[in-house]
Design an enzyme around this catalytic site. Sequence first.
Site, mmCIF file in Angstrom:
data_model
loop_
_atom_site.group_PDB
_atom_site.id
_atom_site.type_symbol
_atom_site.label_atom_id
_atom_site.label_comp_id
_atom_site.label_asym_id
_atom_site.label_seq_id
_atom_site.Cartn_x
_atom_site.Cartn_y
_atom_site.Cartn_z
ATOM 1 N N ASP A 9 1.053 -1.587 0.095
ATOM 2 C CA ASP A 9 -0.080 0.322 0.038
ATOM 3 C C ASP A 9 0.719 1.393 -0.255
ATOM 4 O OD1 ASP A 9 -1.077 0.546 3.741
ATOM 5 O OD2 ASP A 9 0.871 -0.759 2.102
ATOM 6 N N ASP A 14 6.524 1.311 2.309
ATOM 7 C CA ASP A 14 6.888 0.462 1.092
ATOM 8 C C ASP A 14 7.148 0.437 -0.113
ATOM 9 O OD1 ASP A 14 3.753 0.762 2.354
ATOM 10 O OD2 ASP A 14 3.181 -0.587 1.727
ATOM 11 N N ASN A 38 -2.463 3.089 3.666
ATOM 12 C CA ASN A 38 -1.899 4.200 3.556
ATOM 13 C C ASN A 38 -2.609 4.926 3.197
ATOM 14 O OD1 ASN A 38 0.234 3.390 4.883
ATOM 15 N ND2 ASN A 38 1.214 2.384 3.377
ATOM 16 N N THR A 128 3.145 -5.954 3.011
ATOM 17 C CA THR A 128 3.517 -4.568 3.394
ATOM 18 C C THR A 128 2.460 -3.881 3.834
ATOM 19 O OG1 THR A 128 4.536 -3.570 1.316
ATOM 20 C CG2 THR A 128 5.644 -5.024 2.359
ATOM 21 N N PHE A 169 -1.323 -0.776 11.990
ATOM 22 C CA PHE A 169 -2.263 -0.686 10.713
ATOM 23 C C PHE A 169 -2.610 -1.309 9.595
ATOM 24 C CE2 PHE A 169 -3.962 2.824 8.039
ATOM 25 C CZ PHE A 169 -4.368 2.868 6.818
ATOM 26 N N ASN A 170 -2.019 -1.996 9.933
ATOM 27 C CA ASN A 170 -2.467 -2.952 8.321
ATOM 28 C C ASN A 170 -3.437 -4.497 8.484
ATOM 29 O OD1 ASN A 170 0.176 -2.089 6.617
ATOM 30 N ND2 ASN A 170 1.580 -3.237 6.911
ATOM 31 N N HIS A 246 9.044 -0.214 8.458
ATOM 32 C CA HIS A 246 8.841 -1.357 9.262
ATOM 33 C C HIS A 246 8.791 -2.217 7.625
ATOM 34 C CE1 HIS A 246 6.608 0.943 12.086
ATOM 35 N NE2 HIS A 246 5.948 2.132 10.657
ATOM 36 N N ASP A 247 8.133 -1.659 6.926
ATOM 37 C CA ASP A 247 8.377 -2.452 5.041
ATOM 38 C C ASP A 247 9.222 -3.146 4.311
ATOM 39 O OD1 ASP A 247 5.740 -0.359 3.909
ATOM 40 O OD2 ASP A 247 5.613 -2.178 5.813
HETATM 41 O O1 RIB Z 1 2.004 -0.054 10.739
HETATM 42 C C1 RIB Z 1 3.005 0.218 9.900
HETATM 43 C C2 RIB Z 1 2.733 -0.477 8.455
HETATM 44 O O2 RIB Z 1 1.397 0.467 7.895
HETATM 45 C C3 RIB Z 1 3.264 -0.053 6.975
HETATM 46 O O3 RIB Z 1 2.878 -1.614 6.537
HETATM 47 C C4 RIB Z 1 3.362 1.480 6.810
HETATM 48 O O4 RIB Z 1 3.567 1.035 4.944
HETATM 49 C C5 RIB Z 1 1.345 0.620 7.186
HETATM 50 O O5 RIB Z 1 1.431 0.601 5.220
HETATM 51 CA CA CA Z 2 3.428 -0.700 4.070
#
Ligand code: RIB
Ligand code: CA
Length: 316
Positions: A9, A14, A38, A128, A169-170, A246-247
């Site tokens: 996303d 990403d 996102n 991701t 979030f994801n 993160h990703d």
């Molecule tokens: O919580 C972080 C994740 O949520 C990451 O993958 C960020 O890009 C969003 O997608």
């Molecule tokens: Ca992401």
Amino acid sequence: MTRLIIDCDTGTDDAVAIMAAVTHPDLDLLAVTTVNGNVPLSNTTENSLRVLDHLGSTVPVYAGSPRPMVRADFPVPRDVLNGDKPQFQIPYLDLPPSVTPVREQGAVAFLIDYYMDDANTDTVLVATGPLTNVALALAAEPRLAQRIPQLVLMGGARGWGNVTAVAEFNIWVDPEAAESVLSAGIRDVVMVPLDATHSAQVSLEDCDAFDAIGTPAATASASIIRHRIVNYPDAADAVRLTAPVHDAICVAFLTNPEVLEEFDSYPVRVETAGTHTVGETVIDMRPWSEEPRNARVALRANAQVFVKFLSDAFSS
Ligand code: RIB
Ligand code: CA
């Protein structure tokens, strides 16, 4: 060479994951599939195309689901979610508008066709973003659970969440999708939660080192990560010199598995009904638990290994 597909996303982190996957000499990115997360699907798709065009890459992009599998628009509407910090996950990455078109075929149909081809059952799926595309593909073709050799997903949290006290979030965007993917029986699920990504942050100094490398991936990633550091949601008086990316840690794992630490198999379920806990990944750490250990979960990551992976990728 490890072959992979990234379902994402895009999103700033990403974007770094895609650039590392394209440039690292030991990785072969076969395709990018995009999902609502996102930013809306049209944005995640355009952003992915911009990143690949920036690198002169011909990796194809397939657009997927514009919304969560069950809930019309997250657990709360997007304007409520992003209302107070639109500057963090910006609608469009600061790269030239894309010139390469998205493929006609939808991401879900592509994932099914790709993995039903016996020639492709070596390809790792890296997710991701929210797991909507992956869940829809598994629902439409359950045999994919035995044909995807490994799913590496950024998502979840054992400690605090980043959308609510407990939800990352994801997972929070589409908890039903996450629960169905985690219970589909994929033989090797690697989960990289916030506990890991927050323990392996990238610094402003690292960004200077990327700039010194000077390649398109290095300088674009330095700029994107600096944006993350400056805008990372934090306590009012916090002075940030680092940010999690993160990703990209999910991609680093494919060439440097030692990047993940405190890494073990656990039963993992996703809360889809809790008033205060929807989107929580419930990681059962009881040694005597007899629940199926459906995921390998990393509770820490190694920043030095991670940054070296990025440098190796951007230098090649
Ligand atoms: O919580 C972080 C994740 O949520 C990451 O993958 C960020 O890009 C969003 O997608
Ligand atoms: Ca992401």
